[in-house]
Motif scaffolding. Structure first.
Motif, PDB file in Angstrom:
ATOM      1  N   LEU A 226       0.836  -1.198   0.000  1.00 40.38           N
ATOM      2  CA  LEU A 226       0.000   0.000   0.000  1.00 40.38           C
ATOM      3  C   LEU A 226       0.875   1.255   0.000  1.00 40.38           C
ATOM      4  O   LEU A 226       0.598   2.210  -0.721  1.00 40.38           O
ATOM      5  CB  LEU A 226      -0.933  -0.006   1.209  1.00 40.38           C
ATOM      6  CG  LEU A 226      -1.902   1.168   1.329  1.00 40.38           C
ATOM      7  CD1 LEU A 226      -2.870   1.193   0.146  1.00 40.38           C
ATOM      8  CD2 LEU A 226      -2.670   1.074   2.636  1.00 40.38           C
ATOM      9  N   ALA A 227       1.934   1.239   0.779  1.00 40.85           N
ATOM     10  CA  ALA A 227       2.857   2.384   0.815  1.00 40.85           C
ATOM     11  C   ALA A 227       3.484   2.604  -0.558  1.00 40.85           C
ATOM     12  O   ALA A 227       3.680   3.761  -0.965  1.00 40.85           O
ATOM     13  CB  ALA A 227       3.939   2.159   1.867  1.00 40.85           C
ATOM     14  N   GLY A 228       3.782   1.544  -1.265  1.00 46.48           N
ATOM     15  CA  GLY A 228       4.347   1.675  -2.606  1.00 46.48           C
ATOM     16  C   GLY A 228       3.363   2.299  -3.581  1.00 46.48           C
ATOM     17  O   GLY A 228       3.731   3.129  -4.416  1.00 46.48           O
ATOM     18  N   ARG A 229       2.089   1.906  -3.467  1.00 51.16           N
ATOM     19  CA  ARG A 229       1.067   2.464  -4.357  1.00 51.16           C
ATOM     20  C   ARG A 229       0.788   3.938  -4.063  1.00 51.16           C
ATOM     21  O   ARG A 229       0.500   4.707  -4.964  1.00 51.16           O
ATOM     22  CB  ARG A 229      -0.230   1.671  -4.245  1.00 51.16           C
ATOM     23  CG  ARG A 229      -0.184   0.362  -5.004  1.00 51.16           C
ATOM     24  CD  ARG A 229      -1.533  -0.290  -5.040  1.00 51.16           C
ATOM     25  NE  ARG A 229      -1.849  -0.791  -3.702  1.00 51.16           N
ATOM     26  CZ  ARG A 229      -3.063  -0.859  -3.197  1.00 51.16           C
ATOM     27  NH1 ARG A 229      -4.089  -0.467  -3.886  1.00 51.16           N
ATOM     28  NH2 ARG A 229      -3.258  -1.344  -1.993  1.00 51.16           N
ATOM     29  N   LEU A 230       0.847   4.316  -2.795  1.00 47.08           N
ATOM     30  CA  LEU A 230       0.510   5.693  -2.399  1.00 47.08           C
ATOM     31  C   LEU A 230       1.757   6.530  -2.098  1.00 47.08           C
ATOM     32  O   LEU A 230       1.664   7.549  -1.422  1.00 47.08           O
ATOM     33  CB  LEU A 230      -0.386   5.650  -1.153  1.00 47.08           C
ATOM     34  CG  LEU A 230      -1.692   4.876  -1.269  1.00 47.08           C
ATOM     35  CD1 LEU A 230      -2.404   4.849   0.067  1.00 47.08           C
ATOM     36  CD2 LEU A 230      -2.579   5.473  -2.340  1.00 47.08           C
ATOM     37  N   GLU A 231       2.893   6.105  -2.596  1.00 45.03           N
ATOM     38  CA  GLU A 231       4.177   6.704  -2.232  1.00 45.03           C
ATOM     39  C   GLU A 231       4.215   8.228  -2.413  1.00 45.03           C
ATOM     40  O   GLU A 231       4.627   8.950  -1.506  1.00 45.03           O
ATOM     41  CB  GLU A 231       5.279   6.053  -3.068  1.00 45.03           C
ATOM     42  CG  GLU A 231       6.659   6.561  -2.777  1.00 45.03           C
ATOM     43  CD  GLU A 231       7.707   5.825  -3.588  1.00 45.03           C
ATOM     44  OE1 GLU A 231       8.882   6.062  -3.312  1.00 45.03           O
ATOM     45  OE2 GLU A 231       7.361   5.032  -4.467  1.00 45.03           O
ATOM     46  N   GLU A 232       3.775   8.730  -3.562  1.00 48.42           N
ATOM     47  CA  GLU A 232       3.843  10.172  -3.809  1.00 48.42           C
ATOM     48  C   GLU A 232       2.923  10.950  -2.872  1.00 48.42           C
ATOM     49  O   GLU A 232       3.303  11.993  -2.349  1.00 48.42           O
ATOM     50  CB  GLU A 232       3.493  10.474  -5.260  1.00 48.42           C
ATOM     51  CG  GLU A 232       4.564  10.028  -6.231  1.00 48.42           C
ATOM     52  CD  GLU A 232       4.217  10.395  -7.659  1.00 48.42           C
ATOM     53  OE1 GLU A 232       3.521  11.412  -7.862  1.00 48.42           O
ATOM     54  OE2 GLU A 232       4.630   9.658  -8.560  1.00 48.42           O
ATOM     55  N   PHE A 233       1.718  10.437  -2.659  1.00 47.12           N
ATOM     56  CA  PHE A 233       0.782  11.131  -1.781  1.00 47.12           C
ATOM     57  C   PHE A 233       1.289  11.134  -0.341  1.00 47.12           C
ATOM     58  O   PHE A 233       1.231  12.160   0.344  1.00 47.12           O
ATOM     59  CB  PHE A 233      -0.603  10.473  -1.841  1.00 47.12           C
ATOM     60  CG  PHE A 233      -1.623  11.184  -1.012  1.00 47.12           C
ATOM     61  CD1 PHE A 233      -2.299  12.276  -1.512  1.00 47.12           C
ATOM     62  CD2 PHE A 233      -1.892  10.773   0.282  1.00 47.12           C
ATOM     63  CE1 PHE A 233      -3.221  12.958  -0.733  1.00 47.12           C
ATOM     64  CE2 PHE A 233      -2.814  11.434   1.072  1.00 47.12           C
ATOM     65  CZ  PHE A 233      -3.485  12.530   0.556  1.00 47.12           C
ATOM     66  N   ILE A 234       1.804   9.999   0.099  1.00 47.45           N
ATOM     67  CA  ILE A 234       2.306   9.896   1.469  1.00 47.45           C
ATOM     68  C   ILE A 234       3.501  10.818   1.673  1.00 47.45           C
ATOM     69  O   ILE A 234       3.624  11.473   2.708  1.00 47.45           O
ATOM     70  CB  ILE A 234       2.659   8.433   1.806  1.00 47.45           C
ATOM     71  CG1 ILE A 234       1.392   7.572   1.809  1.00 47.45           C
ATOM     72  CG2 ILE A 234       3.368   8.332   3.142  1.00 47.45           C
ATOM     73  CD1 ILE A 234       1.666   6.091   1.869  1.00 47.45           C
TER      74      ILE A 234
ATOM     75  N   SER B  27      -4.659   4.525  12.581  1.00 44.62           N
ATOM     76  CA  SER B  27      -3.438   3.795  12.940  1.00 44.62           C
ATOM     77  C   SER B  27      -2.689   3.334  11.689  1.00 44.62           C
ATOM     78  O   SER B  27      -1.462   3.347  11.656  1.00 44.62           O
ATOM     79  CB  SER B  27      -3.752   2.619  13.861  1.00 44.62           C
ATOM     80  OG  SER B  27      -4.597   1.696  13.232  1.00 44.62           O
ATOM     81  N   LEU B  28      -3.411   2.947  10.638  1.00 44.83           N
ATOM     82  CA  LEU B  28      -2.766   2.588   9.377  1.00 44.83           C
ATOM     83  C   LEU B  28      -2.094   3.814   8.763  1.00 44.83           C
ATOM     84  O   LEU B  28      -0.963   3.729   8.270  1.00 44.83           O
ATOM     85  CB  LEU B  28      -3.783   1.989   8.399  1.00 44.83           C
ATOM     86  CG  LEU B  28      -3.254   1.630   7.011  1.00 44.83           C
ATOM     87  CD1 LEU B  28      -2.091   0.647   7.083  1.00 44.83           C
ATOM     88  CD2 LEU B  28      -4.378   1.081   6.146  1.00 44.83           C
ATOM     89  N   ALA B  29      -2.761   4.953   8.832  1.00 47.73           N
ATOM     90  CA  ALA B  29      -2.176   6.182   8.295  1.00 47.73           C
ATOM     91  C   ALA B  29      -0.902   6.556   9.046  1.00 47.73           C
ATOM     92  O   ALA B  29       0.089   6.983   8.435  1.00 47.73           O
ATOM     93  CB  ALA B  29      -3.196   7.316   8.375  1.00 47.73           C
ATOM     94  N   GLU B  30      -0.900   6.394  10.357  1.00 47.15           N
ATOM     95  CA  GLU B  30       0.307   6.687  11.141  1.00 47.15           C
ATOM     96  C   GLU B  30       1.447   5.753  10.752  1.00 47.15           C
ATOM     97  O   GLU B  30       2.590   6.185  10.630  1.00 47.15           O
ATOM     98  CB  GLU B  30       0.007   6.576  12.635  1.00 47.15           C
ATOM     99  CG  GLU B  30      -0.840   7.704  13.163  1.00 47.15           C
ATOM    100  CD  GLU B  30      -1.257   7.505  14.612  1.00 47.15           C
ATOM    101  OE1 GLU B  30      -0.823   6.508  15.235  1.00 47.15           O
ATOM    102  OE2 GLU B  30      -2.019   8.340  15.112  1.00 47.15           O
ATOM    103  N   GLU B  31       1.133   4.487  10.535  1.00 50.20           N
ATOM    104  CA  GLU B  31       2.144   3.510  10.123  1.00 50.20           C
ATOM    105  C   GLU B  31       2.724   3.889   8.762  1.00 50.20           C
ATOM    106  O   GLU B  31       3.941   3.874   8.554  1.00 50.20           O
ATOM    107  CB  GLU B  31       1.534   2.110  10.075  1.00 50.20           C
ATOM    108  CG  GLU B  31       2.480   1.041   9.619  1.00 50.20           C
ATOM    109  CD  GLU B  31       3.587   0.737  10.613  1.00 50.20           C
ATOM    110  OE1 GLU B  31       4.660   0.289  10.172  1.00 50.20           O
ATOM    111  OE2 GLU B  31       3.383   0.955  11.820  1.00 50.20           O
TER     112      GLU B  31
END
Length: 110
Positions: A36-44, A78-82
């Motif tokens: 998920l972090a890889g898919r949303l990398e730019e936004f994160i 909690s997922l967003a914080e991670e």
């Protein structure tokens, strides 16, 4: 004696023995949070607070039940914080880079 030594007695020589399929252990599975972090990398990377990421997750229709089931976190916050912690550890924020050695960006602006 004819035939292969490895063949058990009474077995046919024209068939191969059954070899069980190798299974990957659960610890070798890819981490769904990393995916998920890889898919949303730019936004994160552009987010300044985990709440921005939580808003994106909720706007994509991720319920707390699905997040608990798939990602192992109790809710979207909690997922967003991670995700935010993983991103901030990997990508330094250029806004807080000191302008000169020994001086912070805040002091340089003051």
């Amino acid at each position: 004696m004819s035939g292969s030594i490895r063949m058990p007695p009474g077995s046919r020589s024209d068939t191969l023995p059954h070899v069980p399929r190798q299974r990957r252990p659960s610890w070798a599975e890819p981490d769904p949070v990393d995916e998920l972090a890889g898919r949303l990398e730019e936004f994160i990377a552009a987010a300044v607070h985990p709440d921005e990421i939580a808003a994106l997750l909720e706007s994509d229709g991720m319920s707390d039940d699905r997040i608990r089931e798939k990602y192992g976190c109790k809710d979207s916050f909690s997922l967003a914080e991670e995700l935010y912690e993983r991103s901030s550890a990997a990508i330094p924020n250029p806004r807080y880079r000191p302008t000169t050695p020994g001086r912070s960006a805040c002091r340089a602006a003051c």
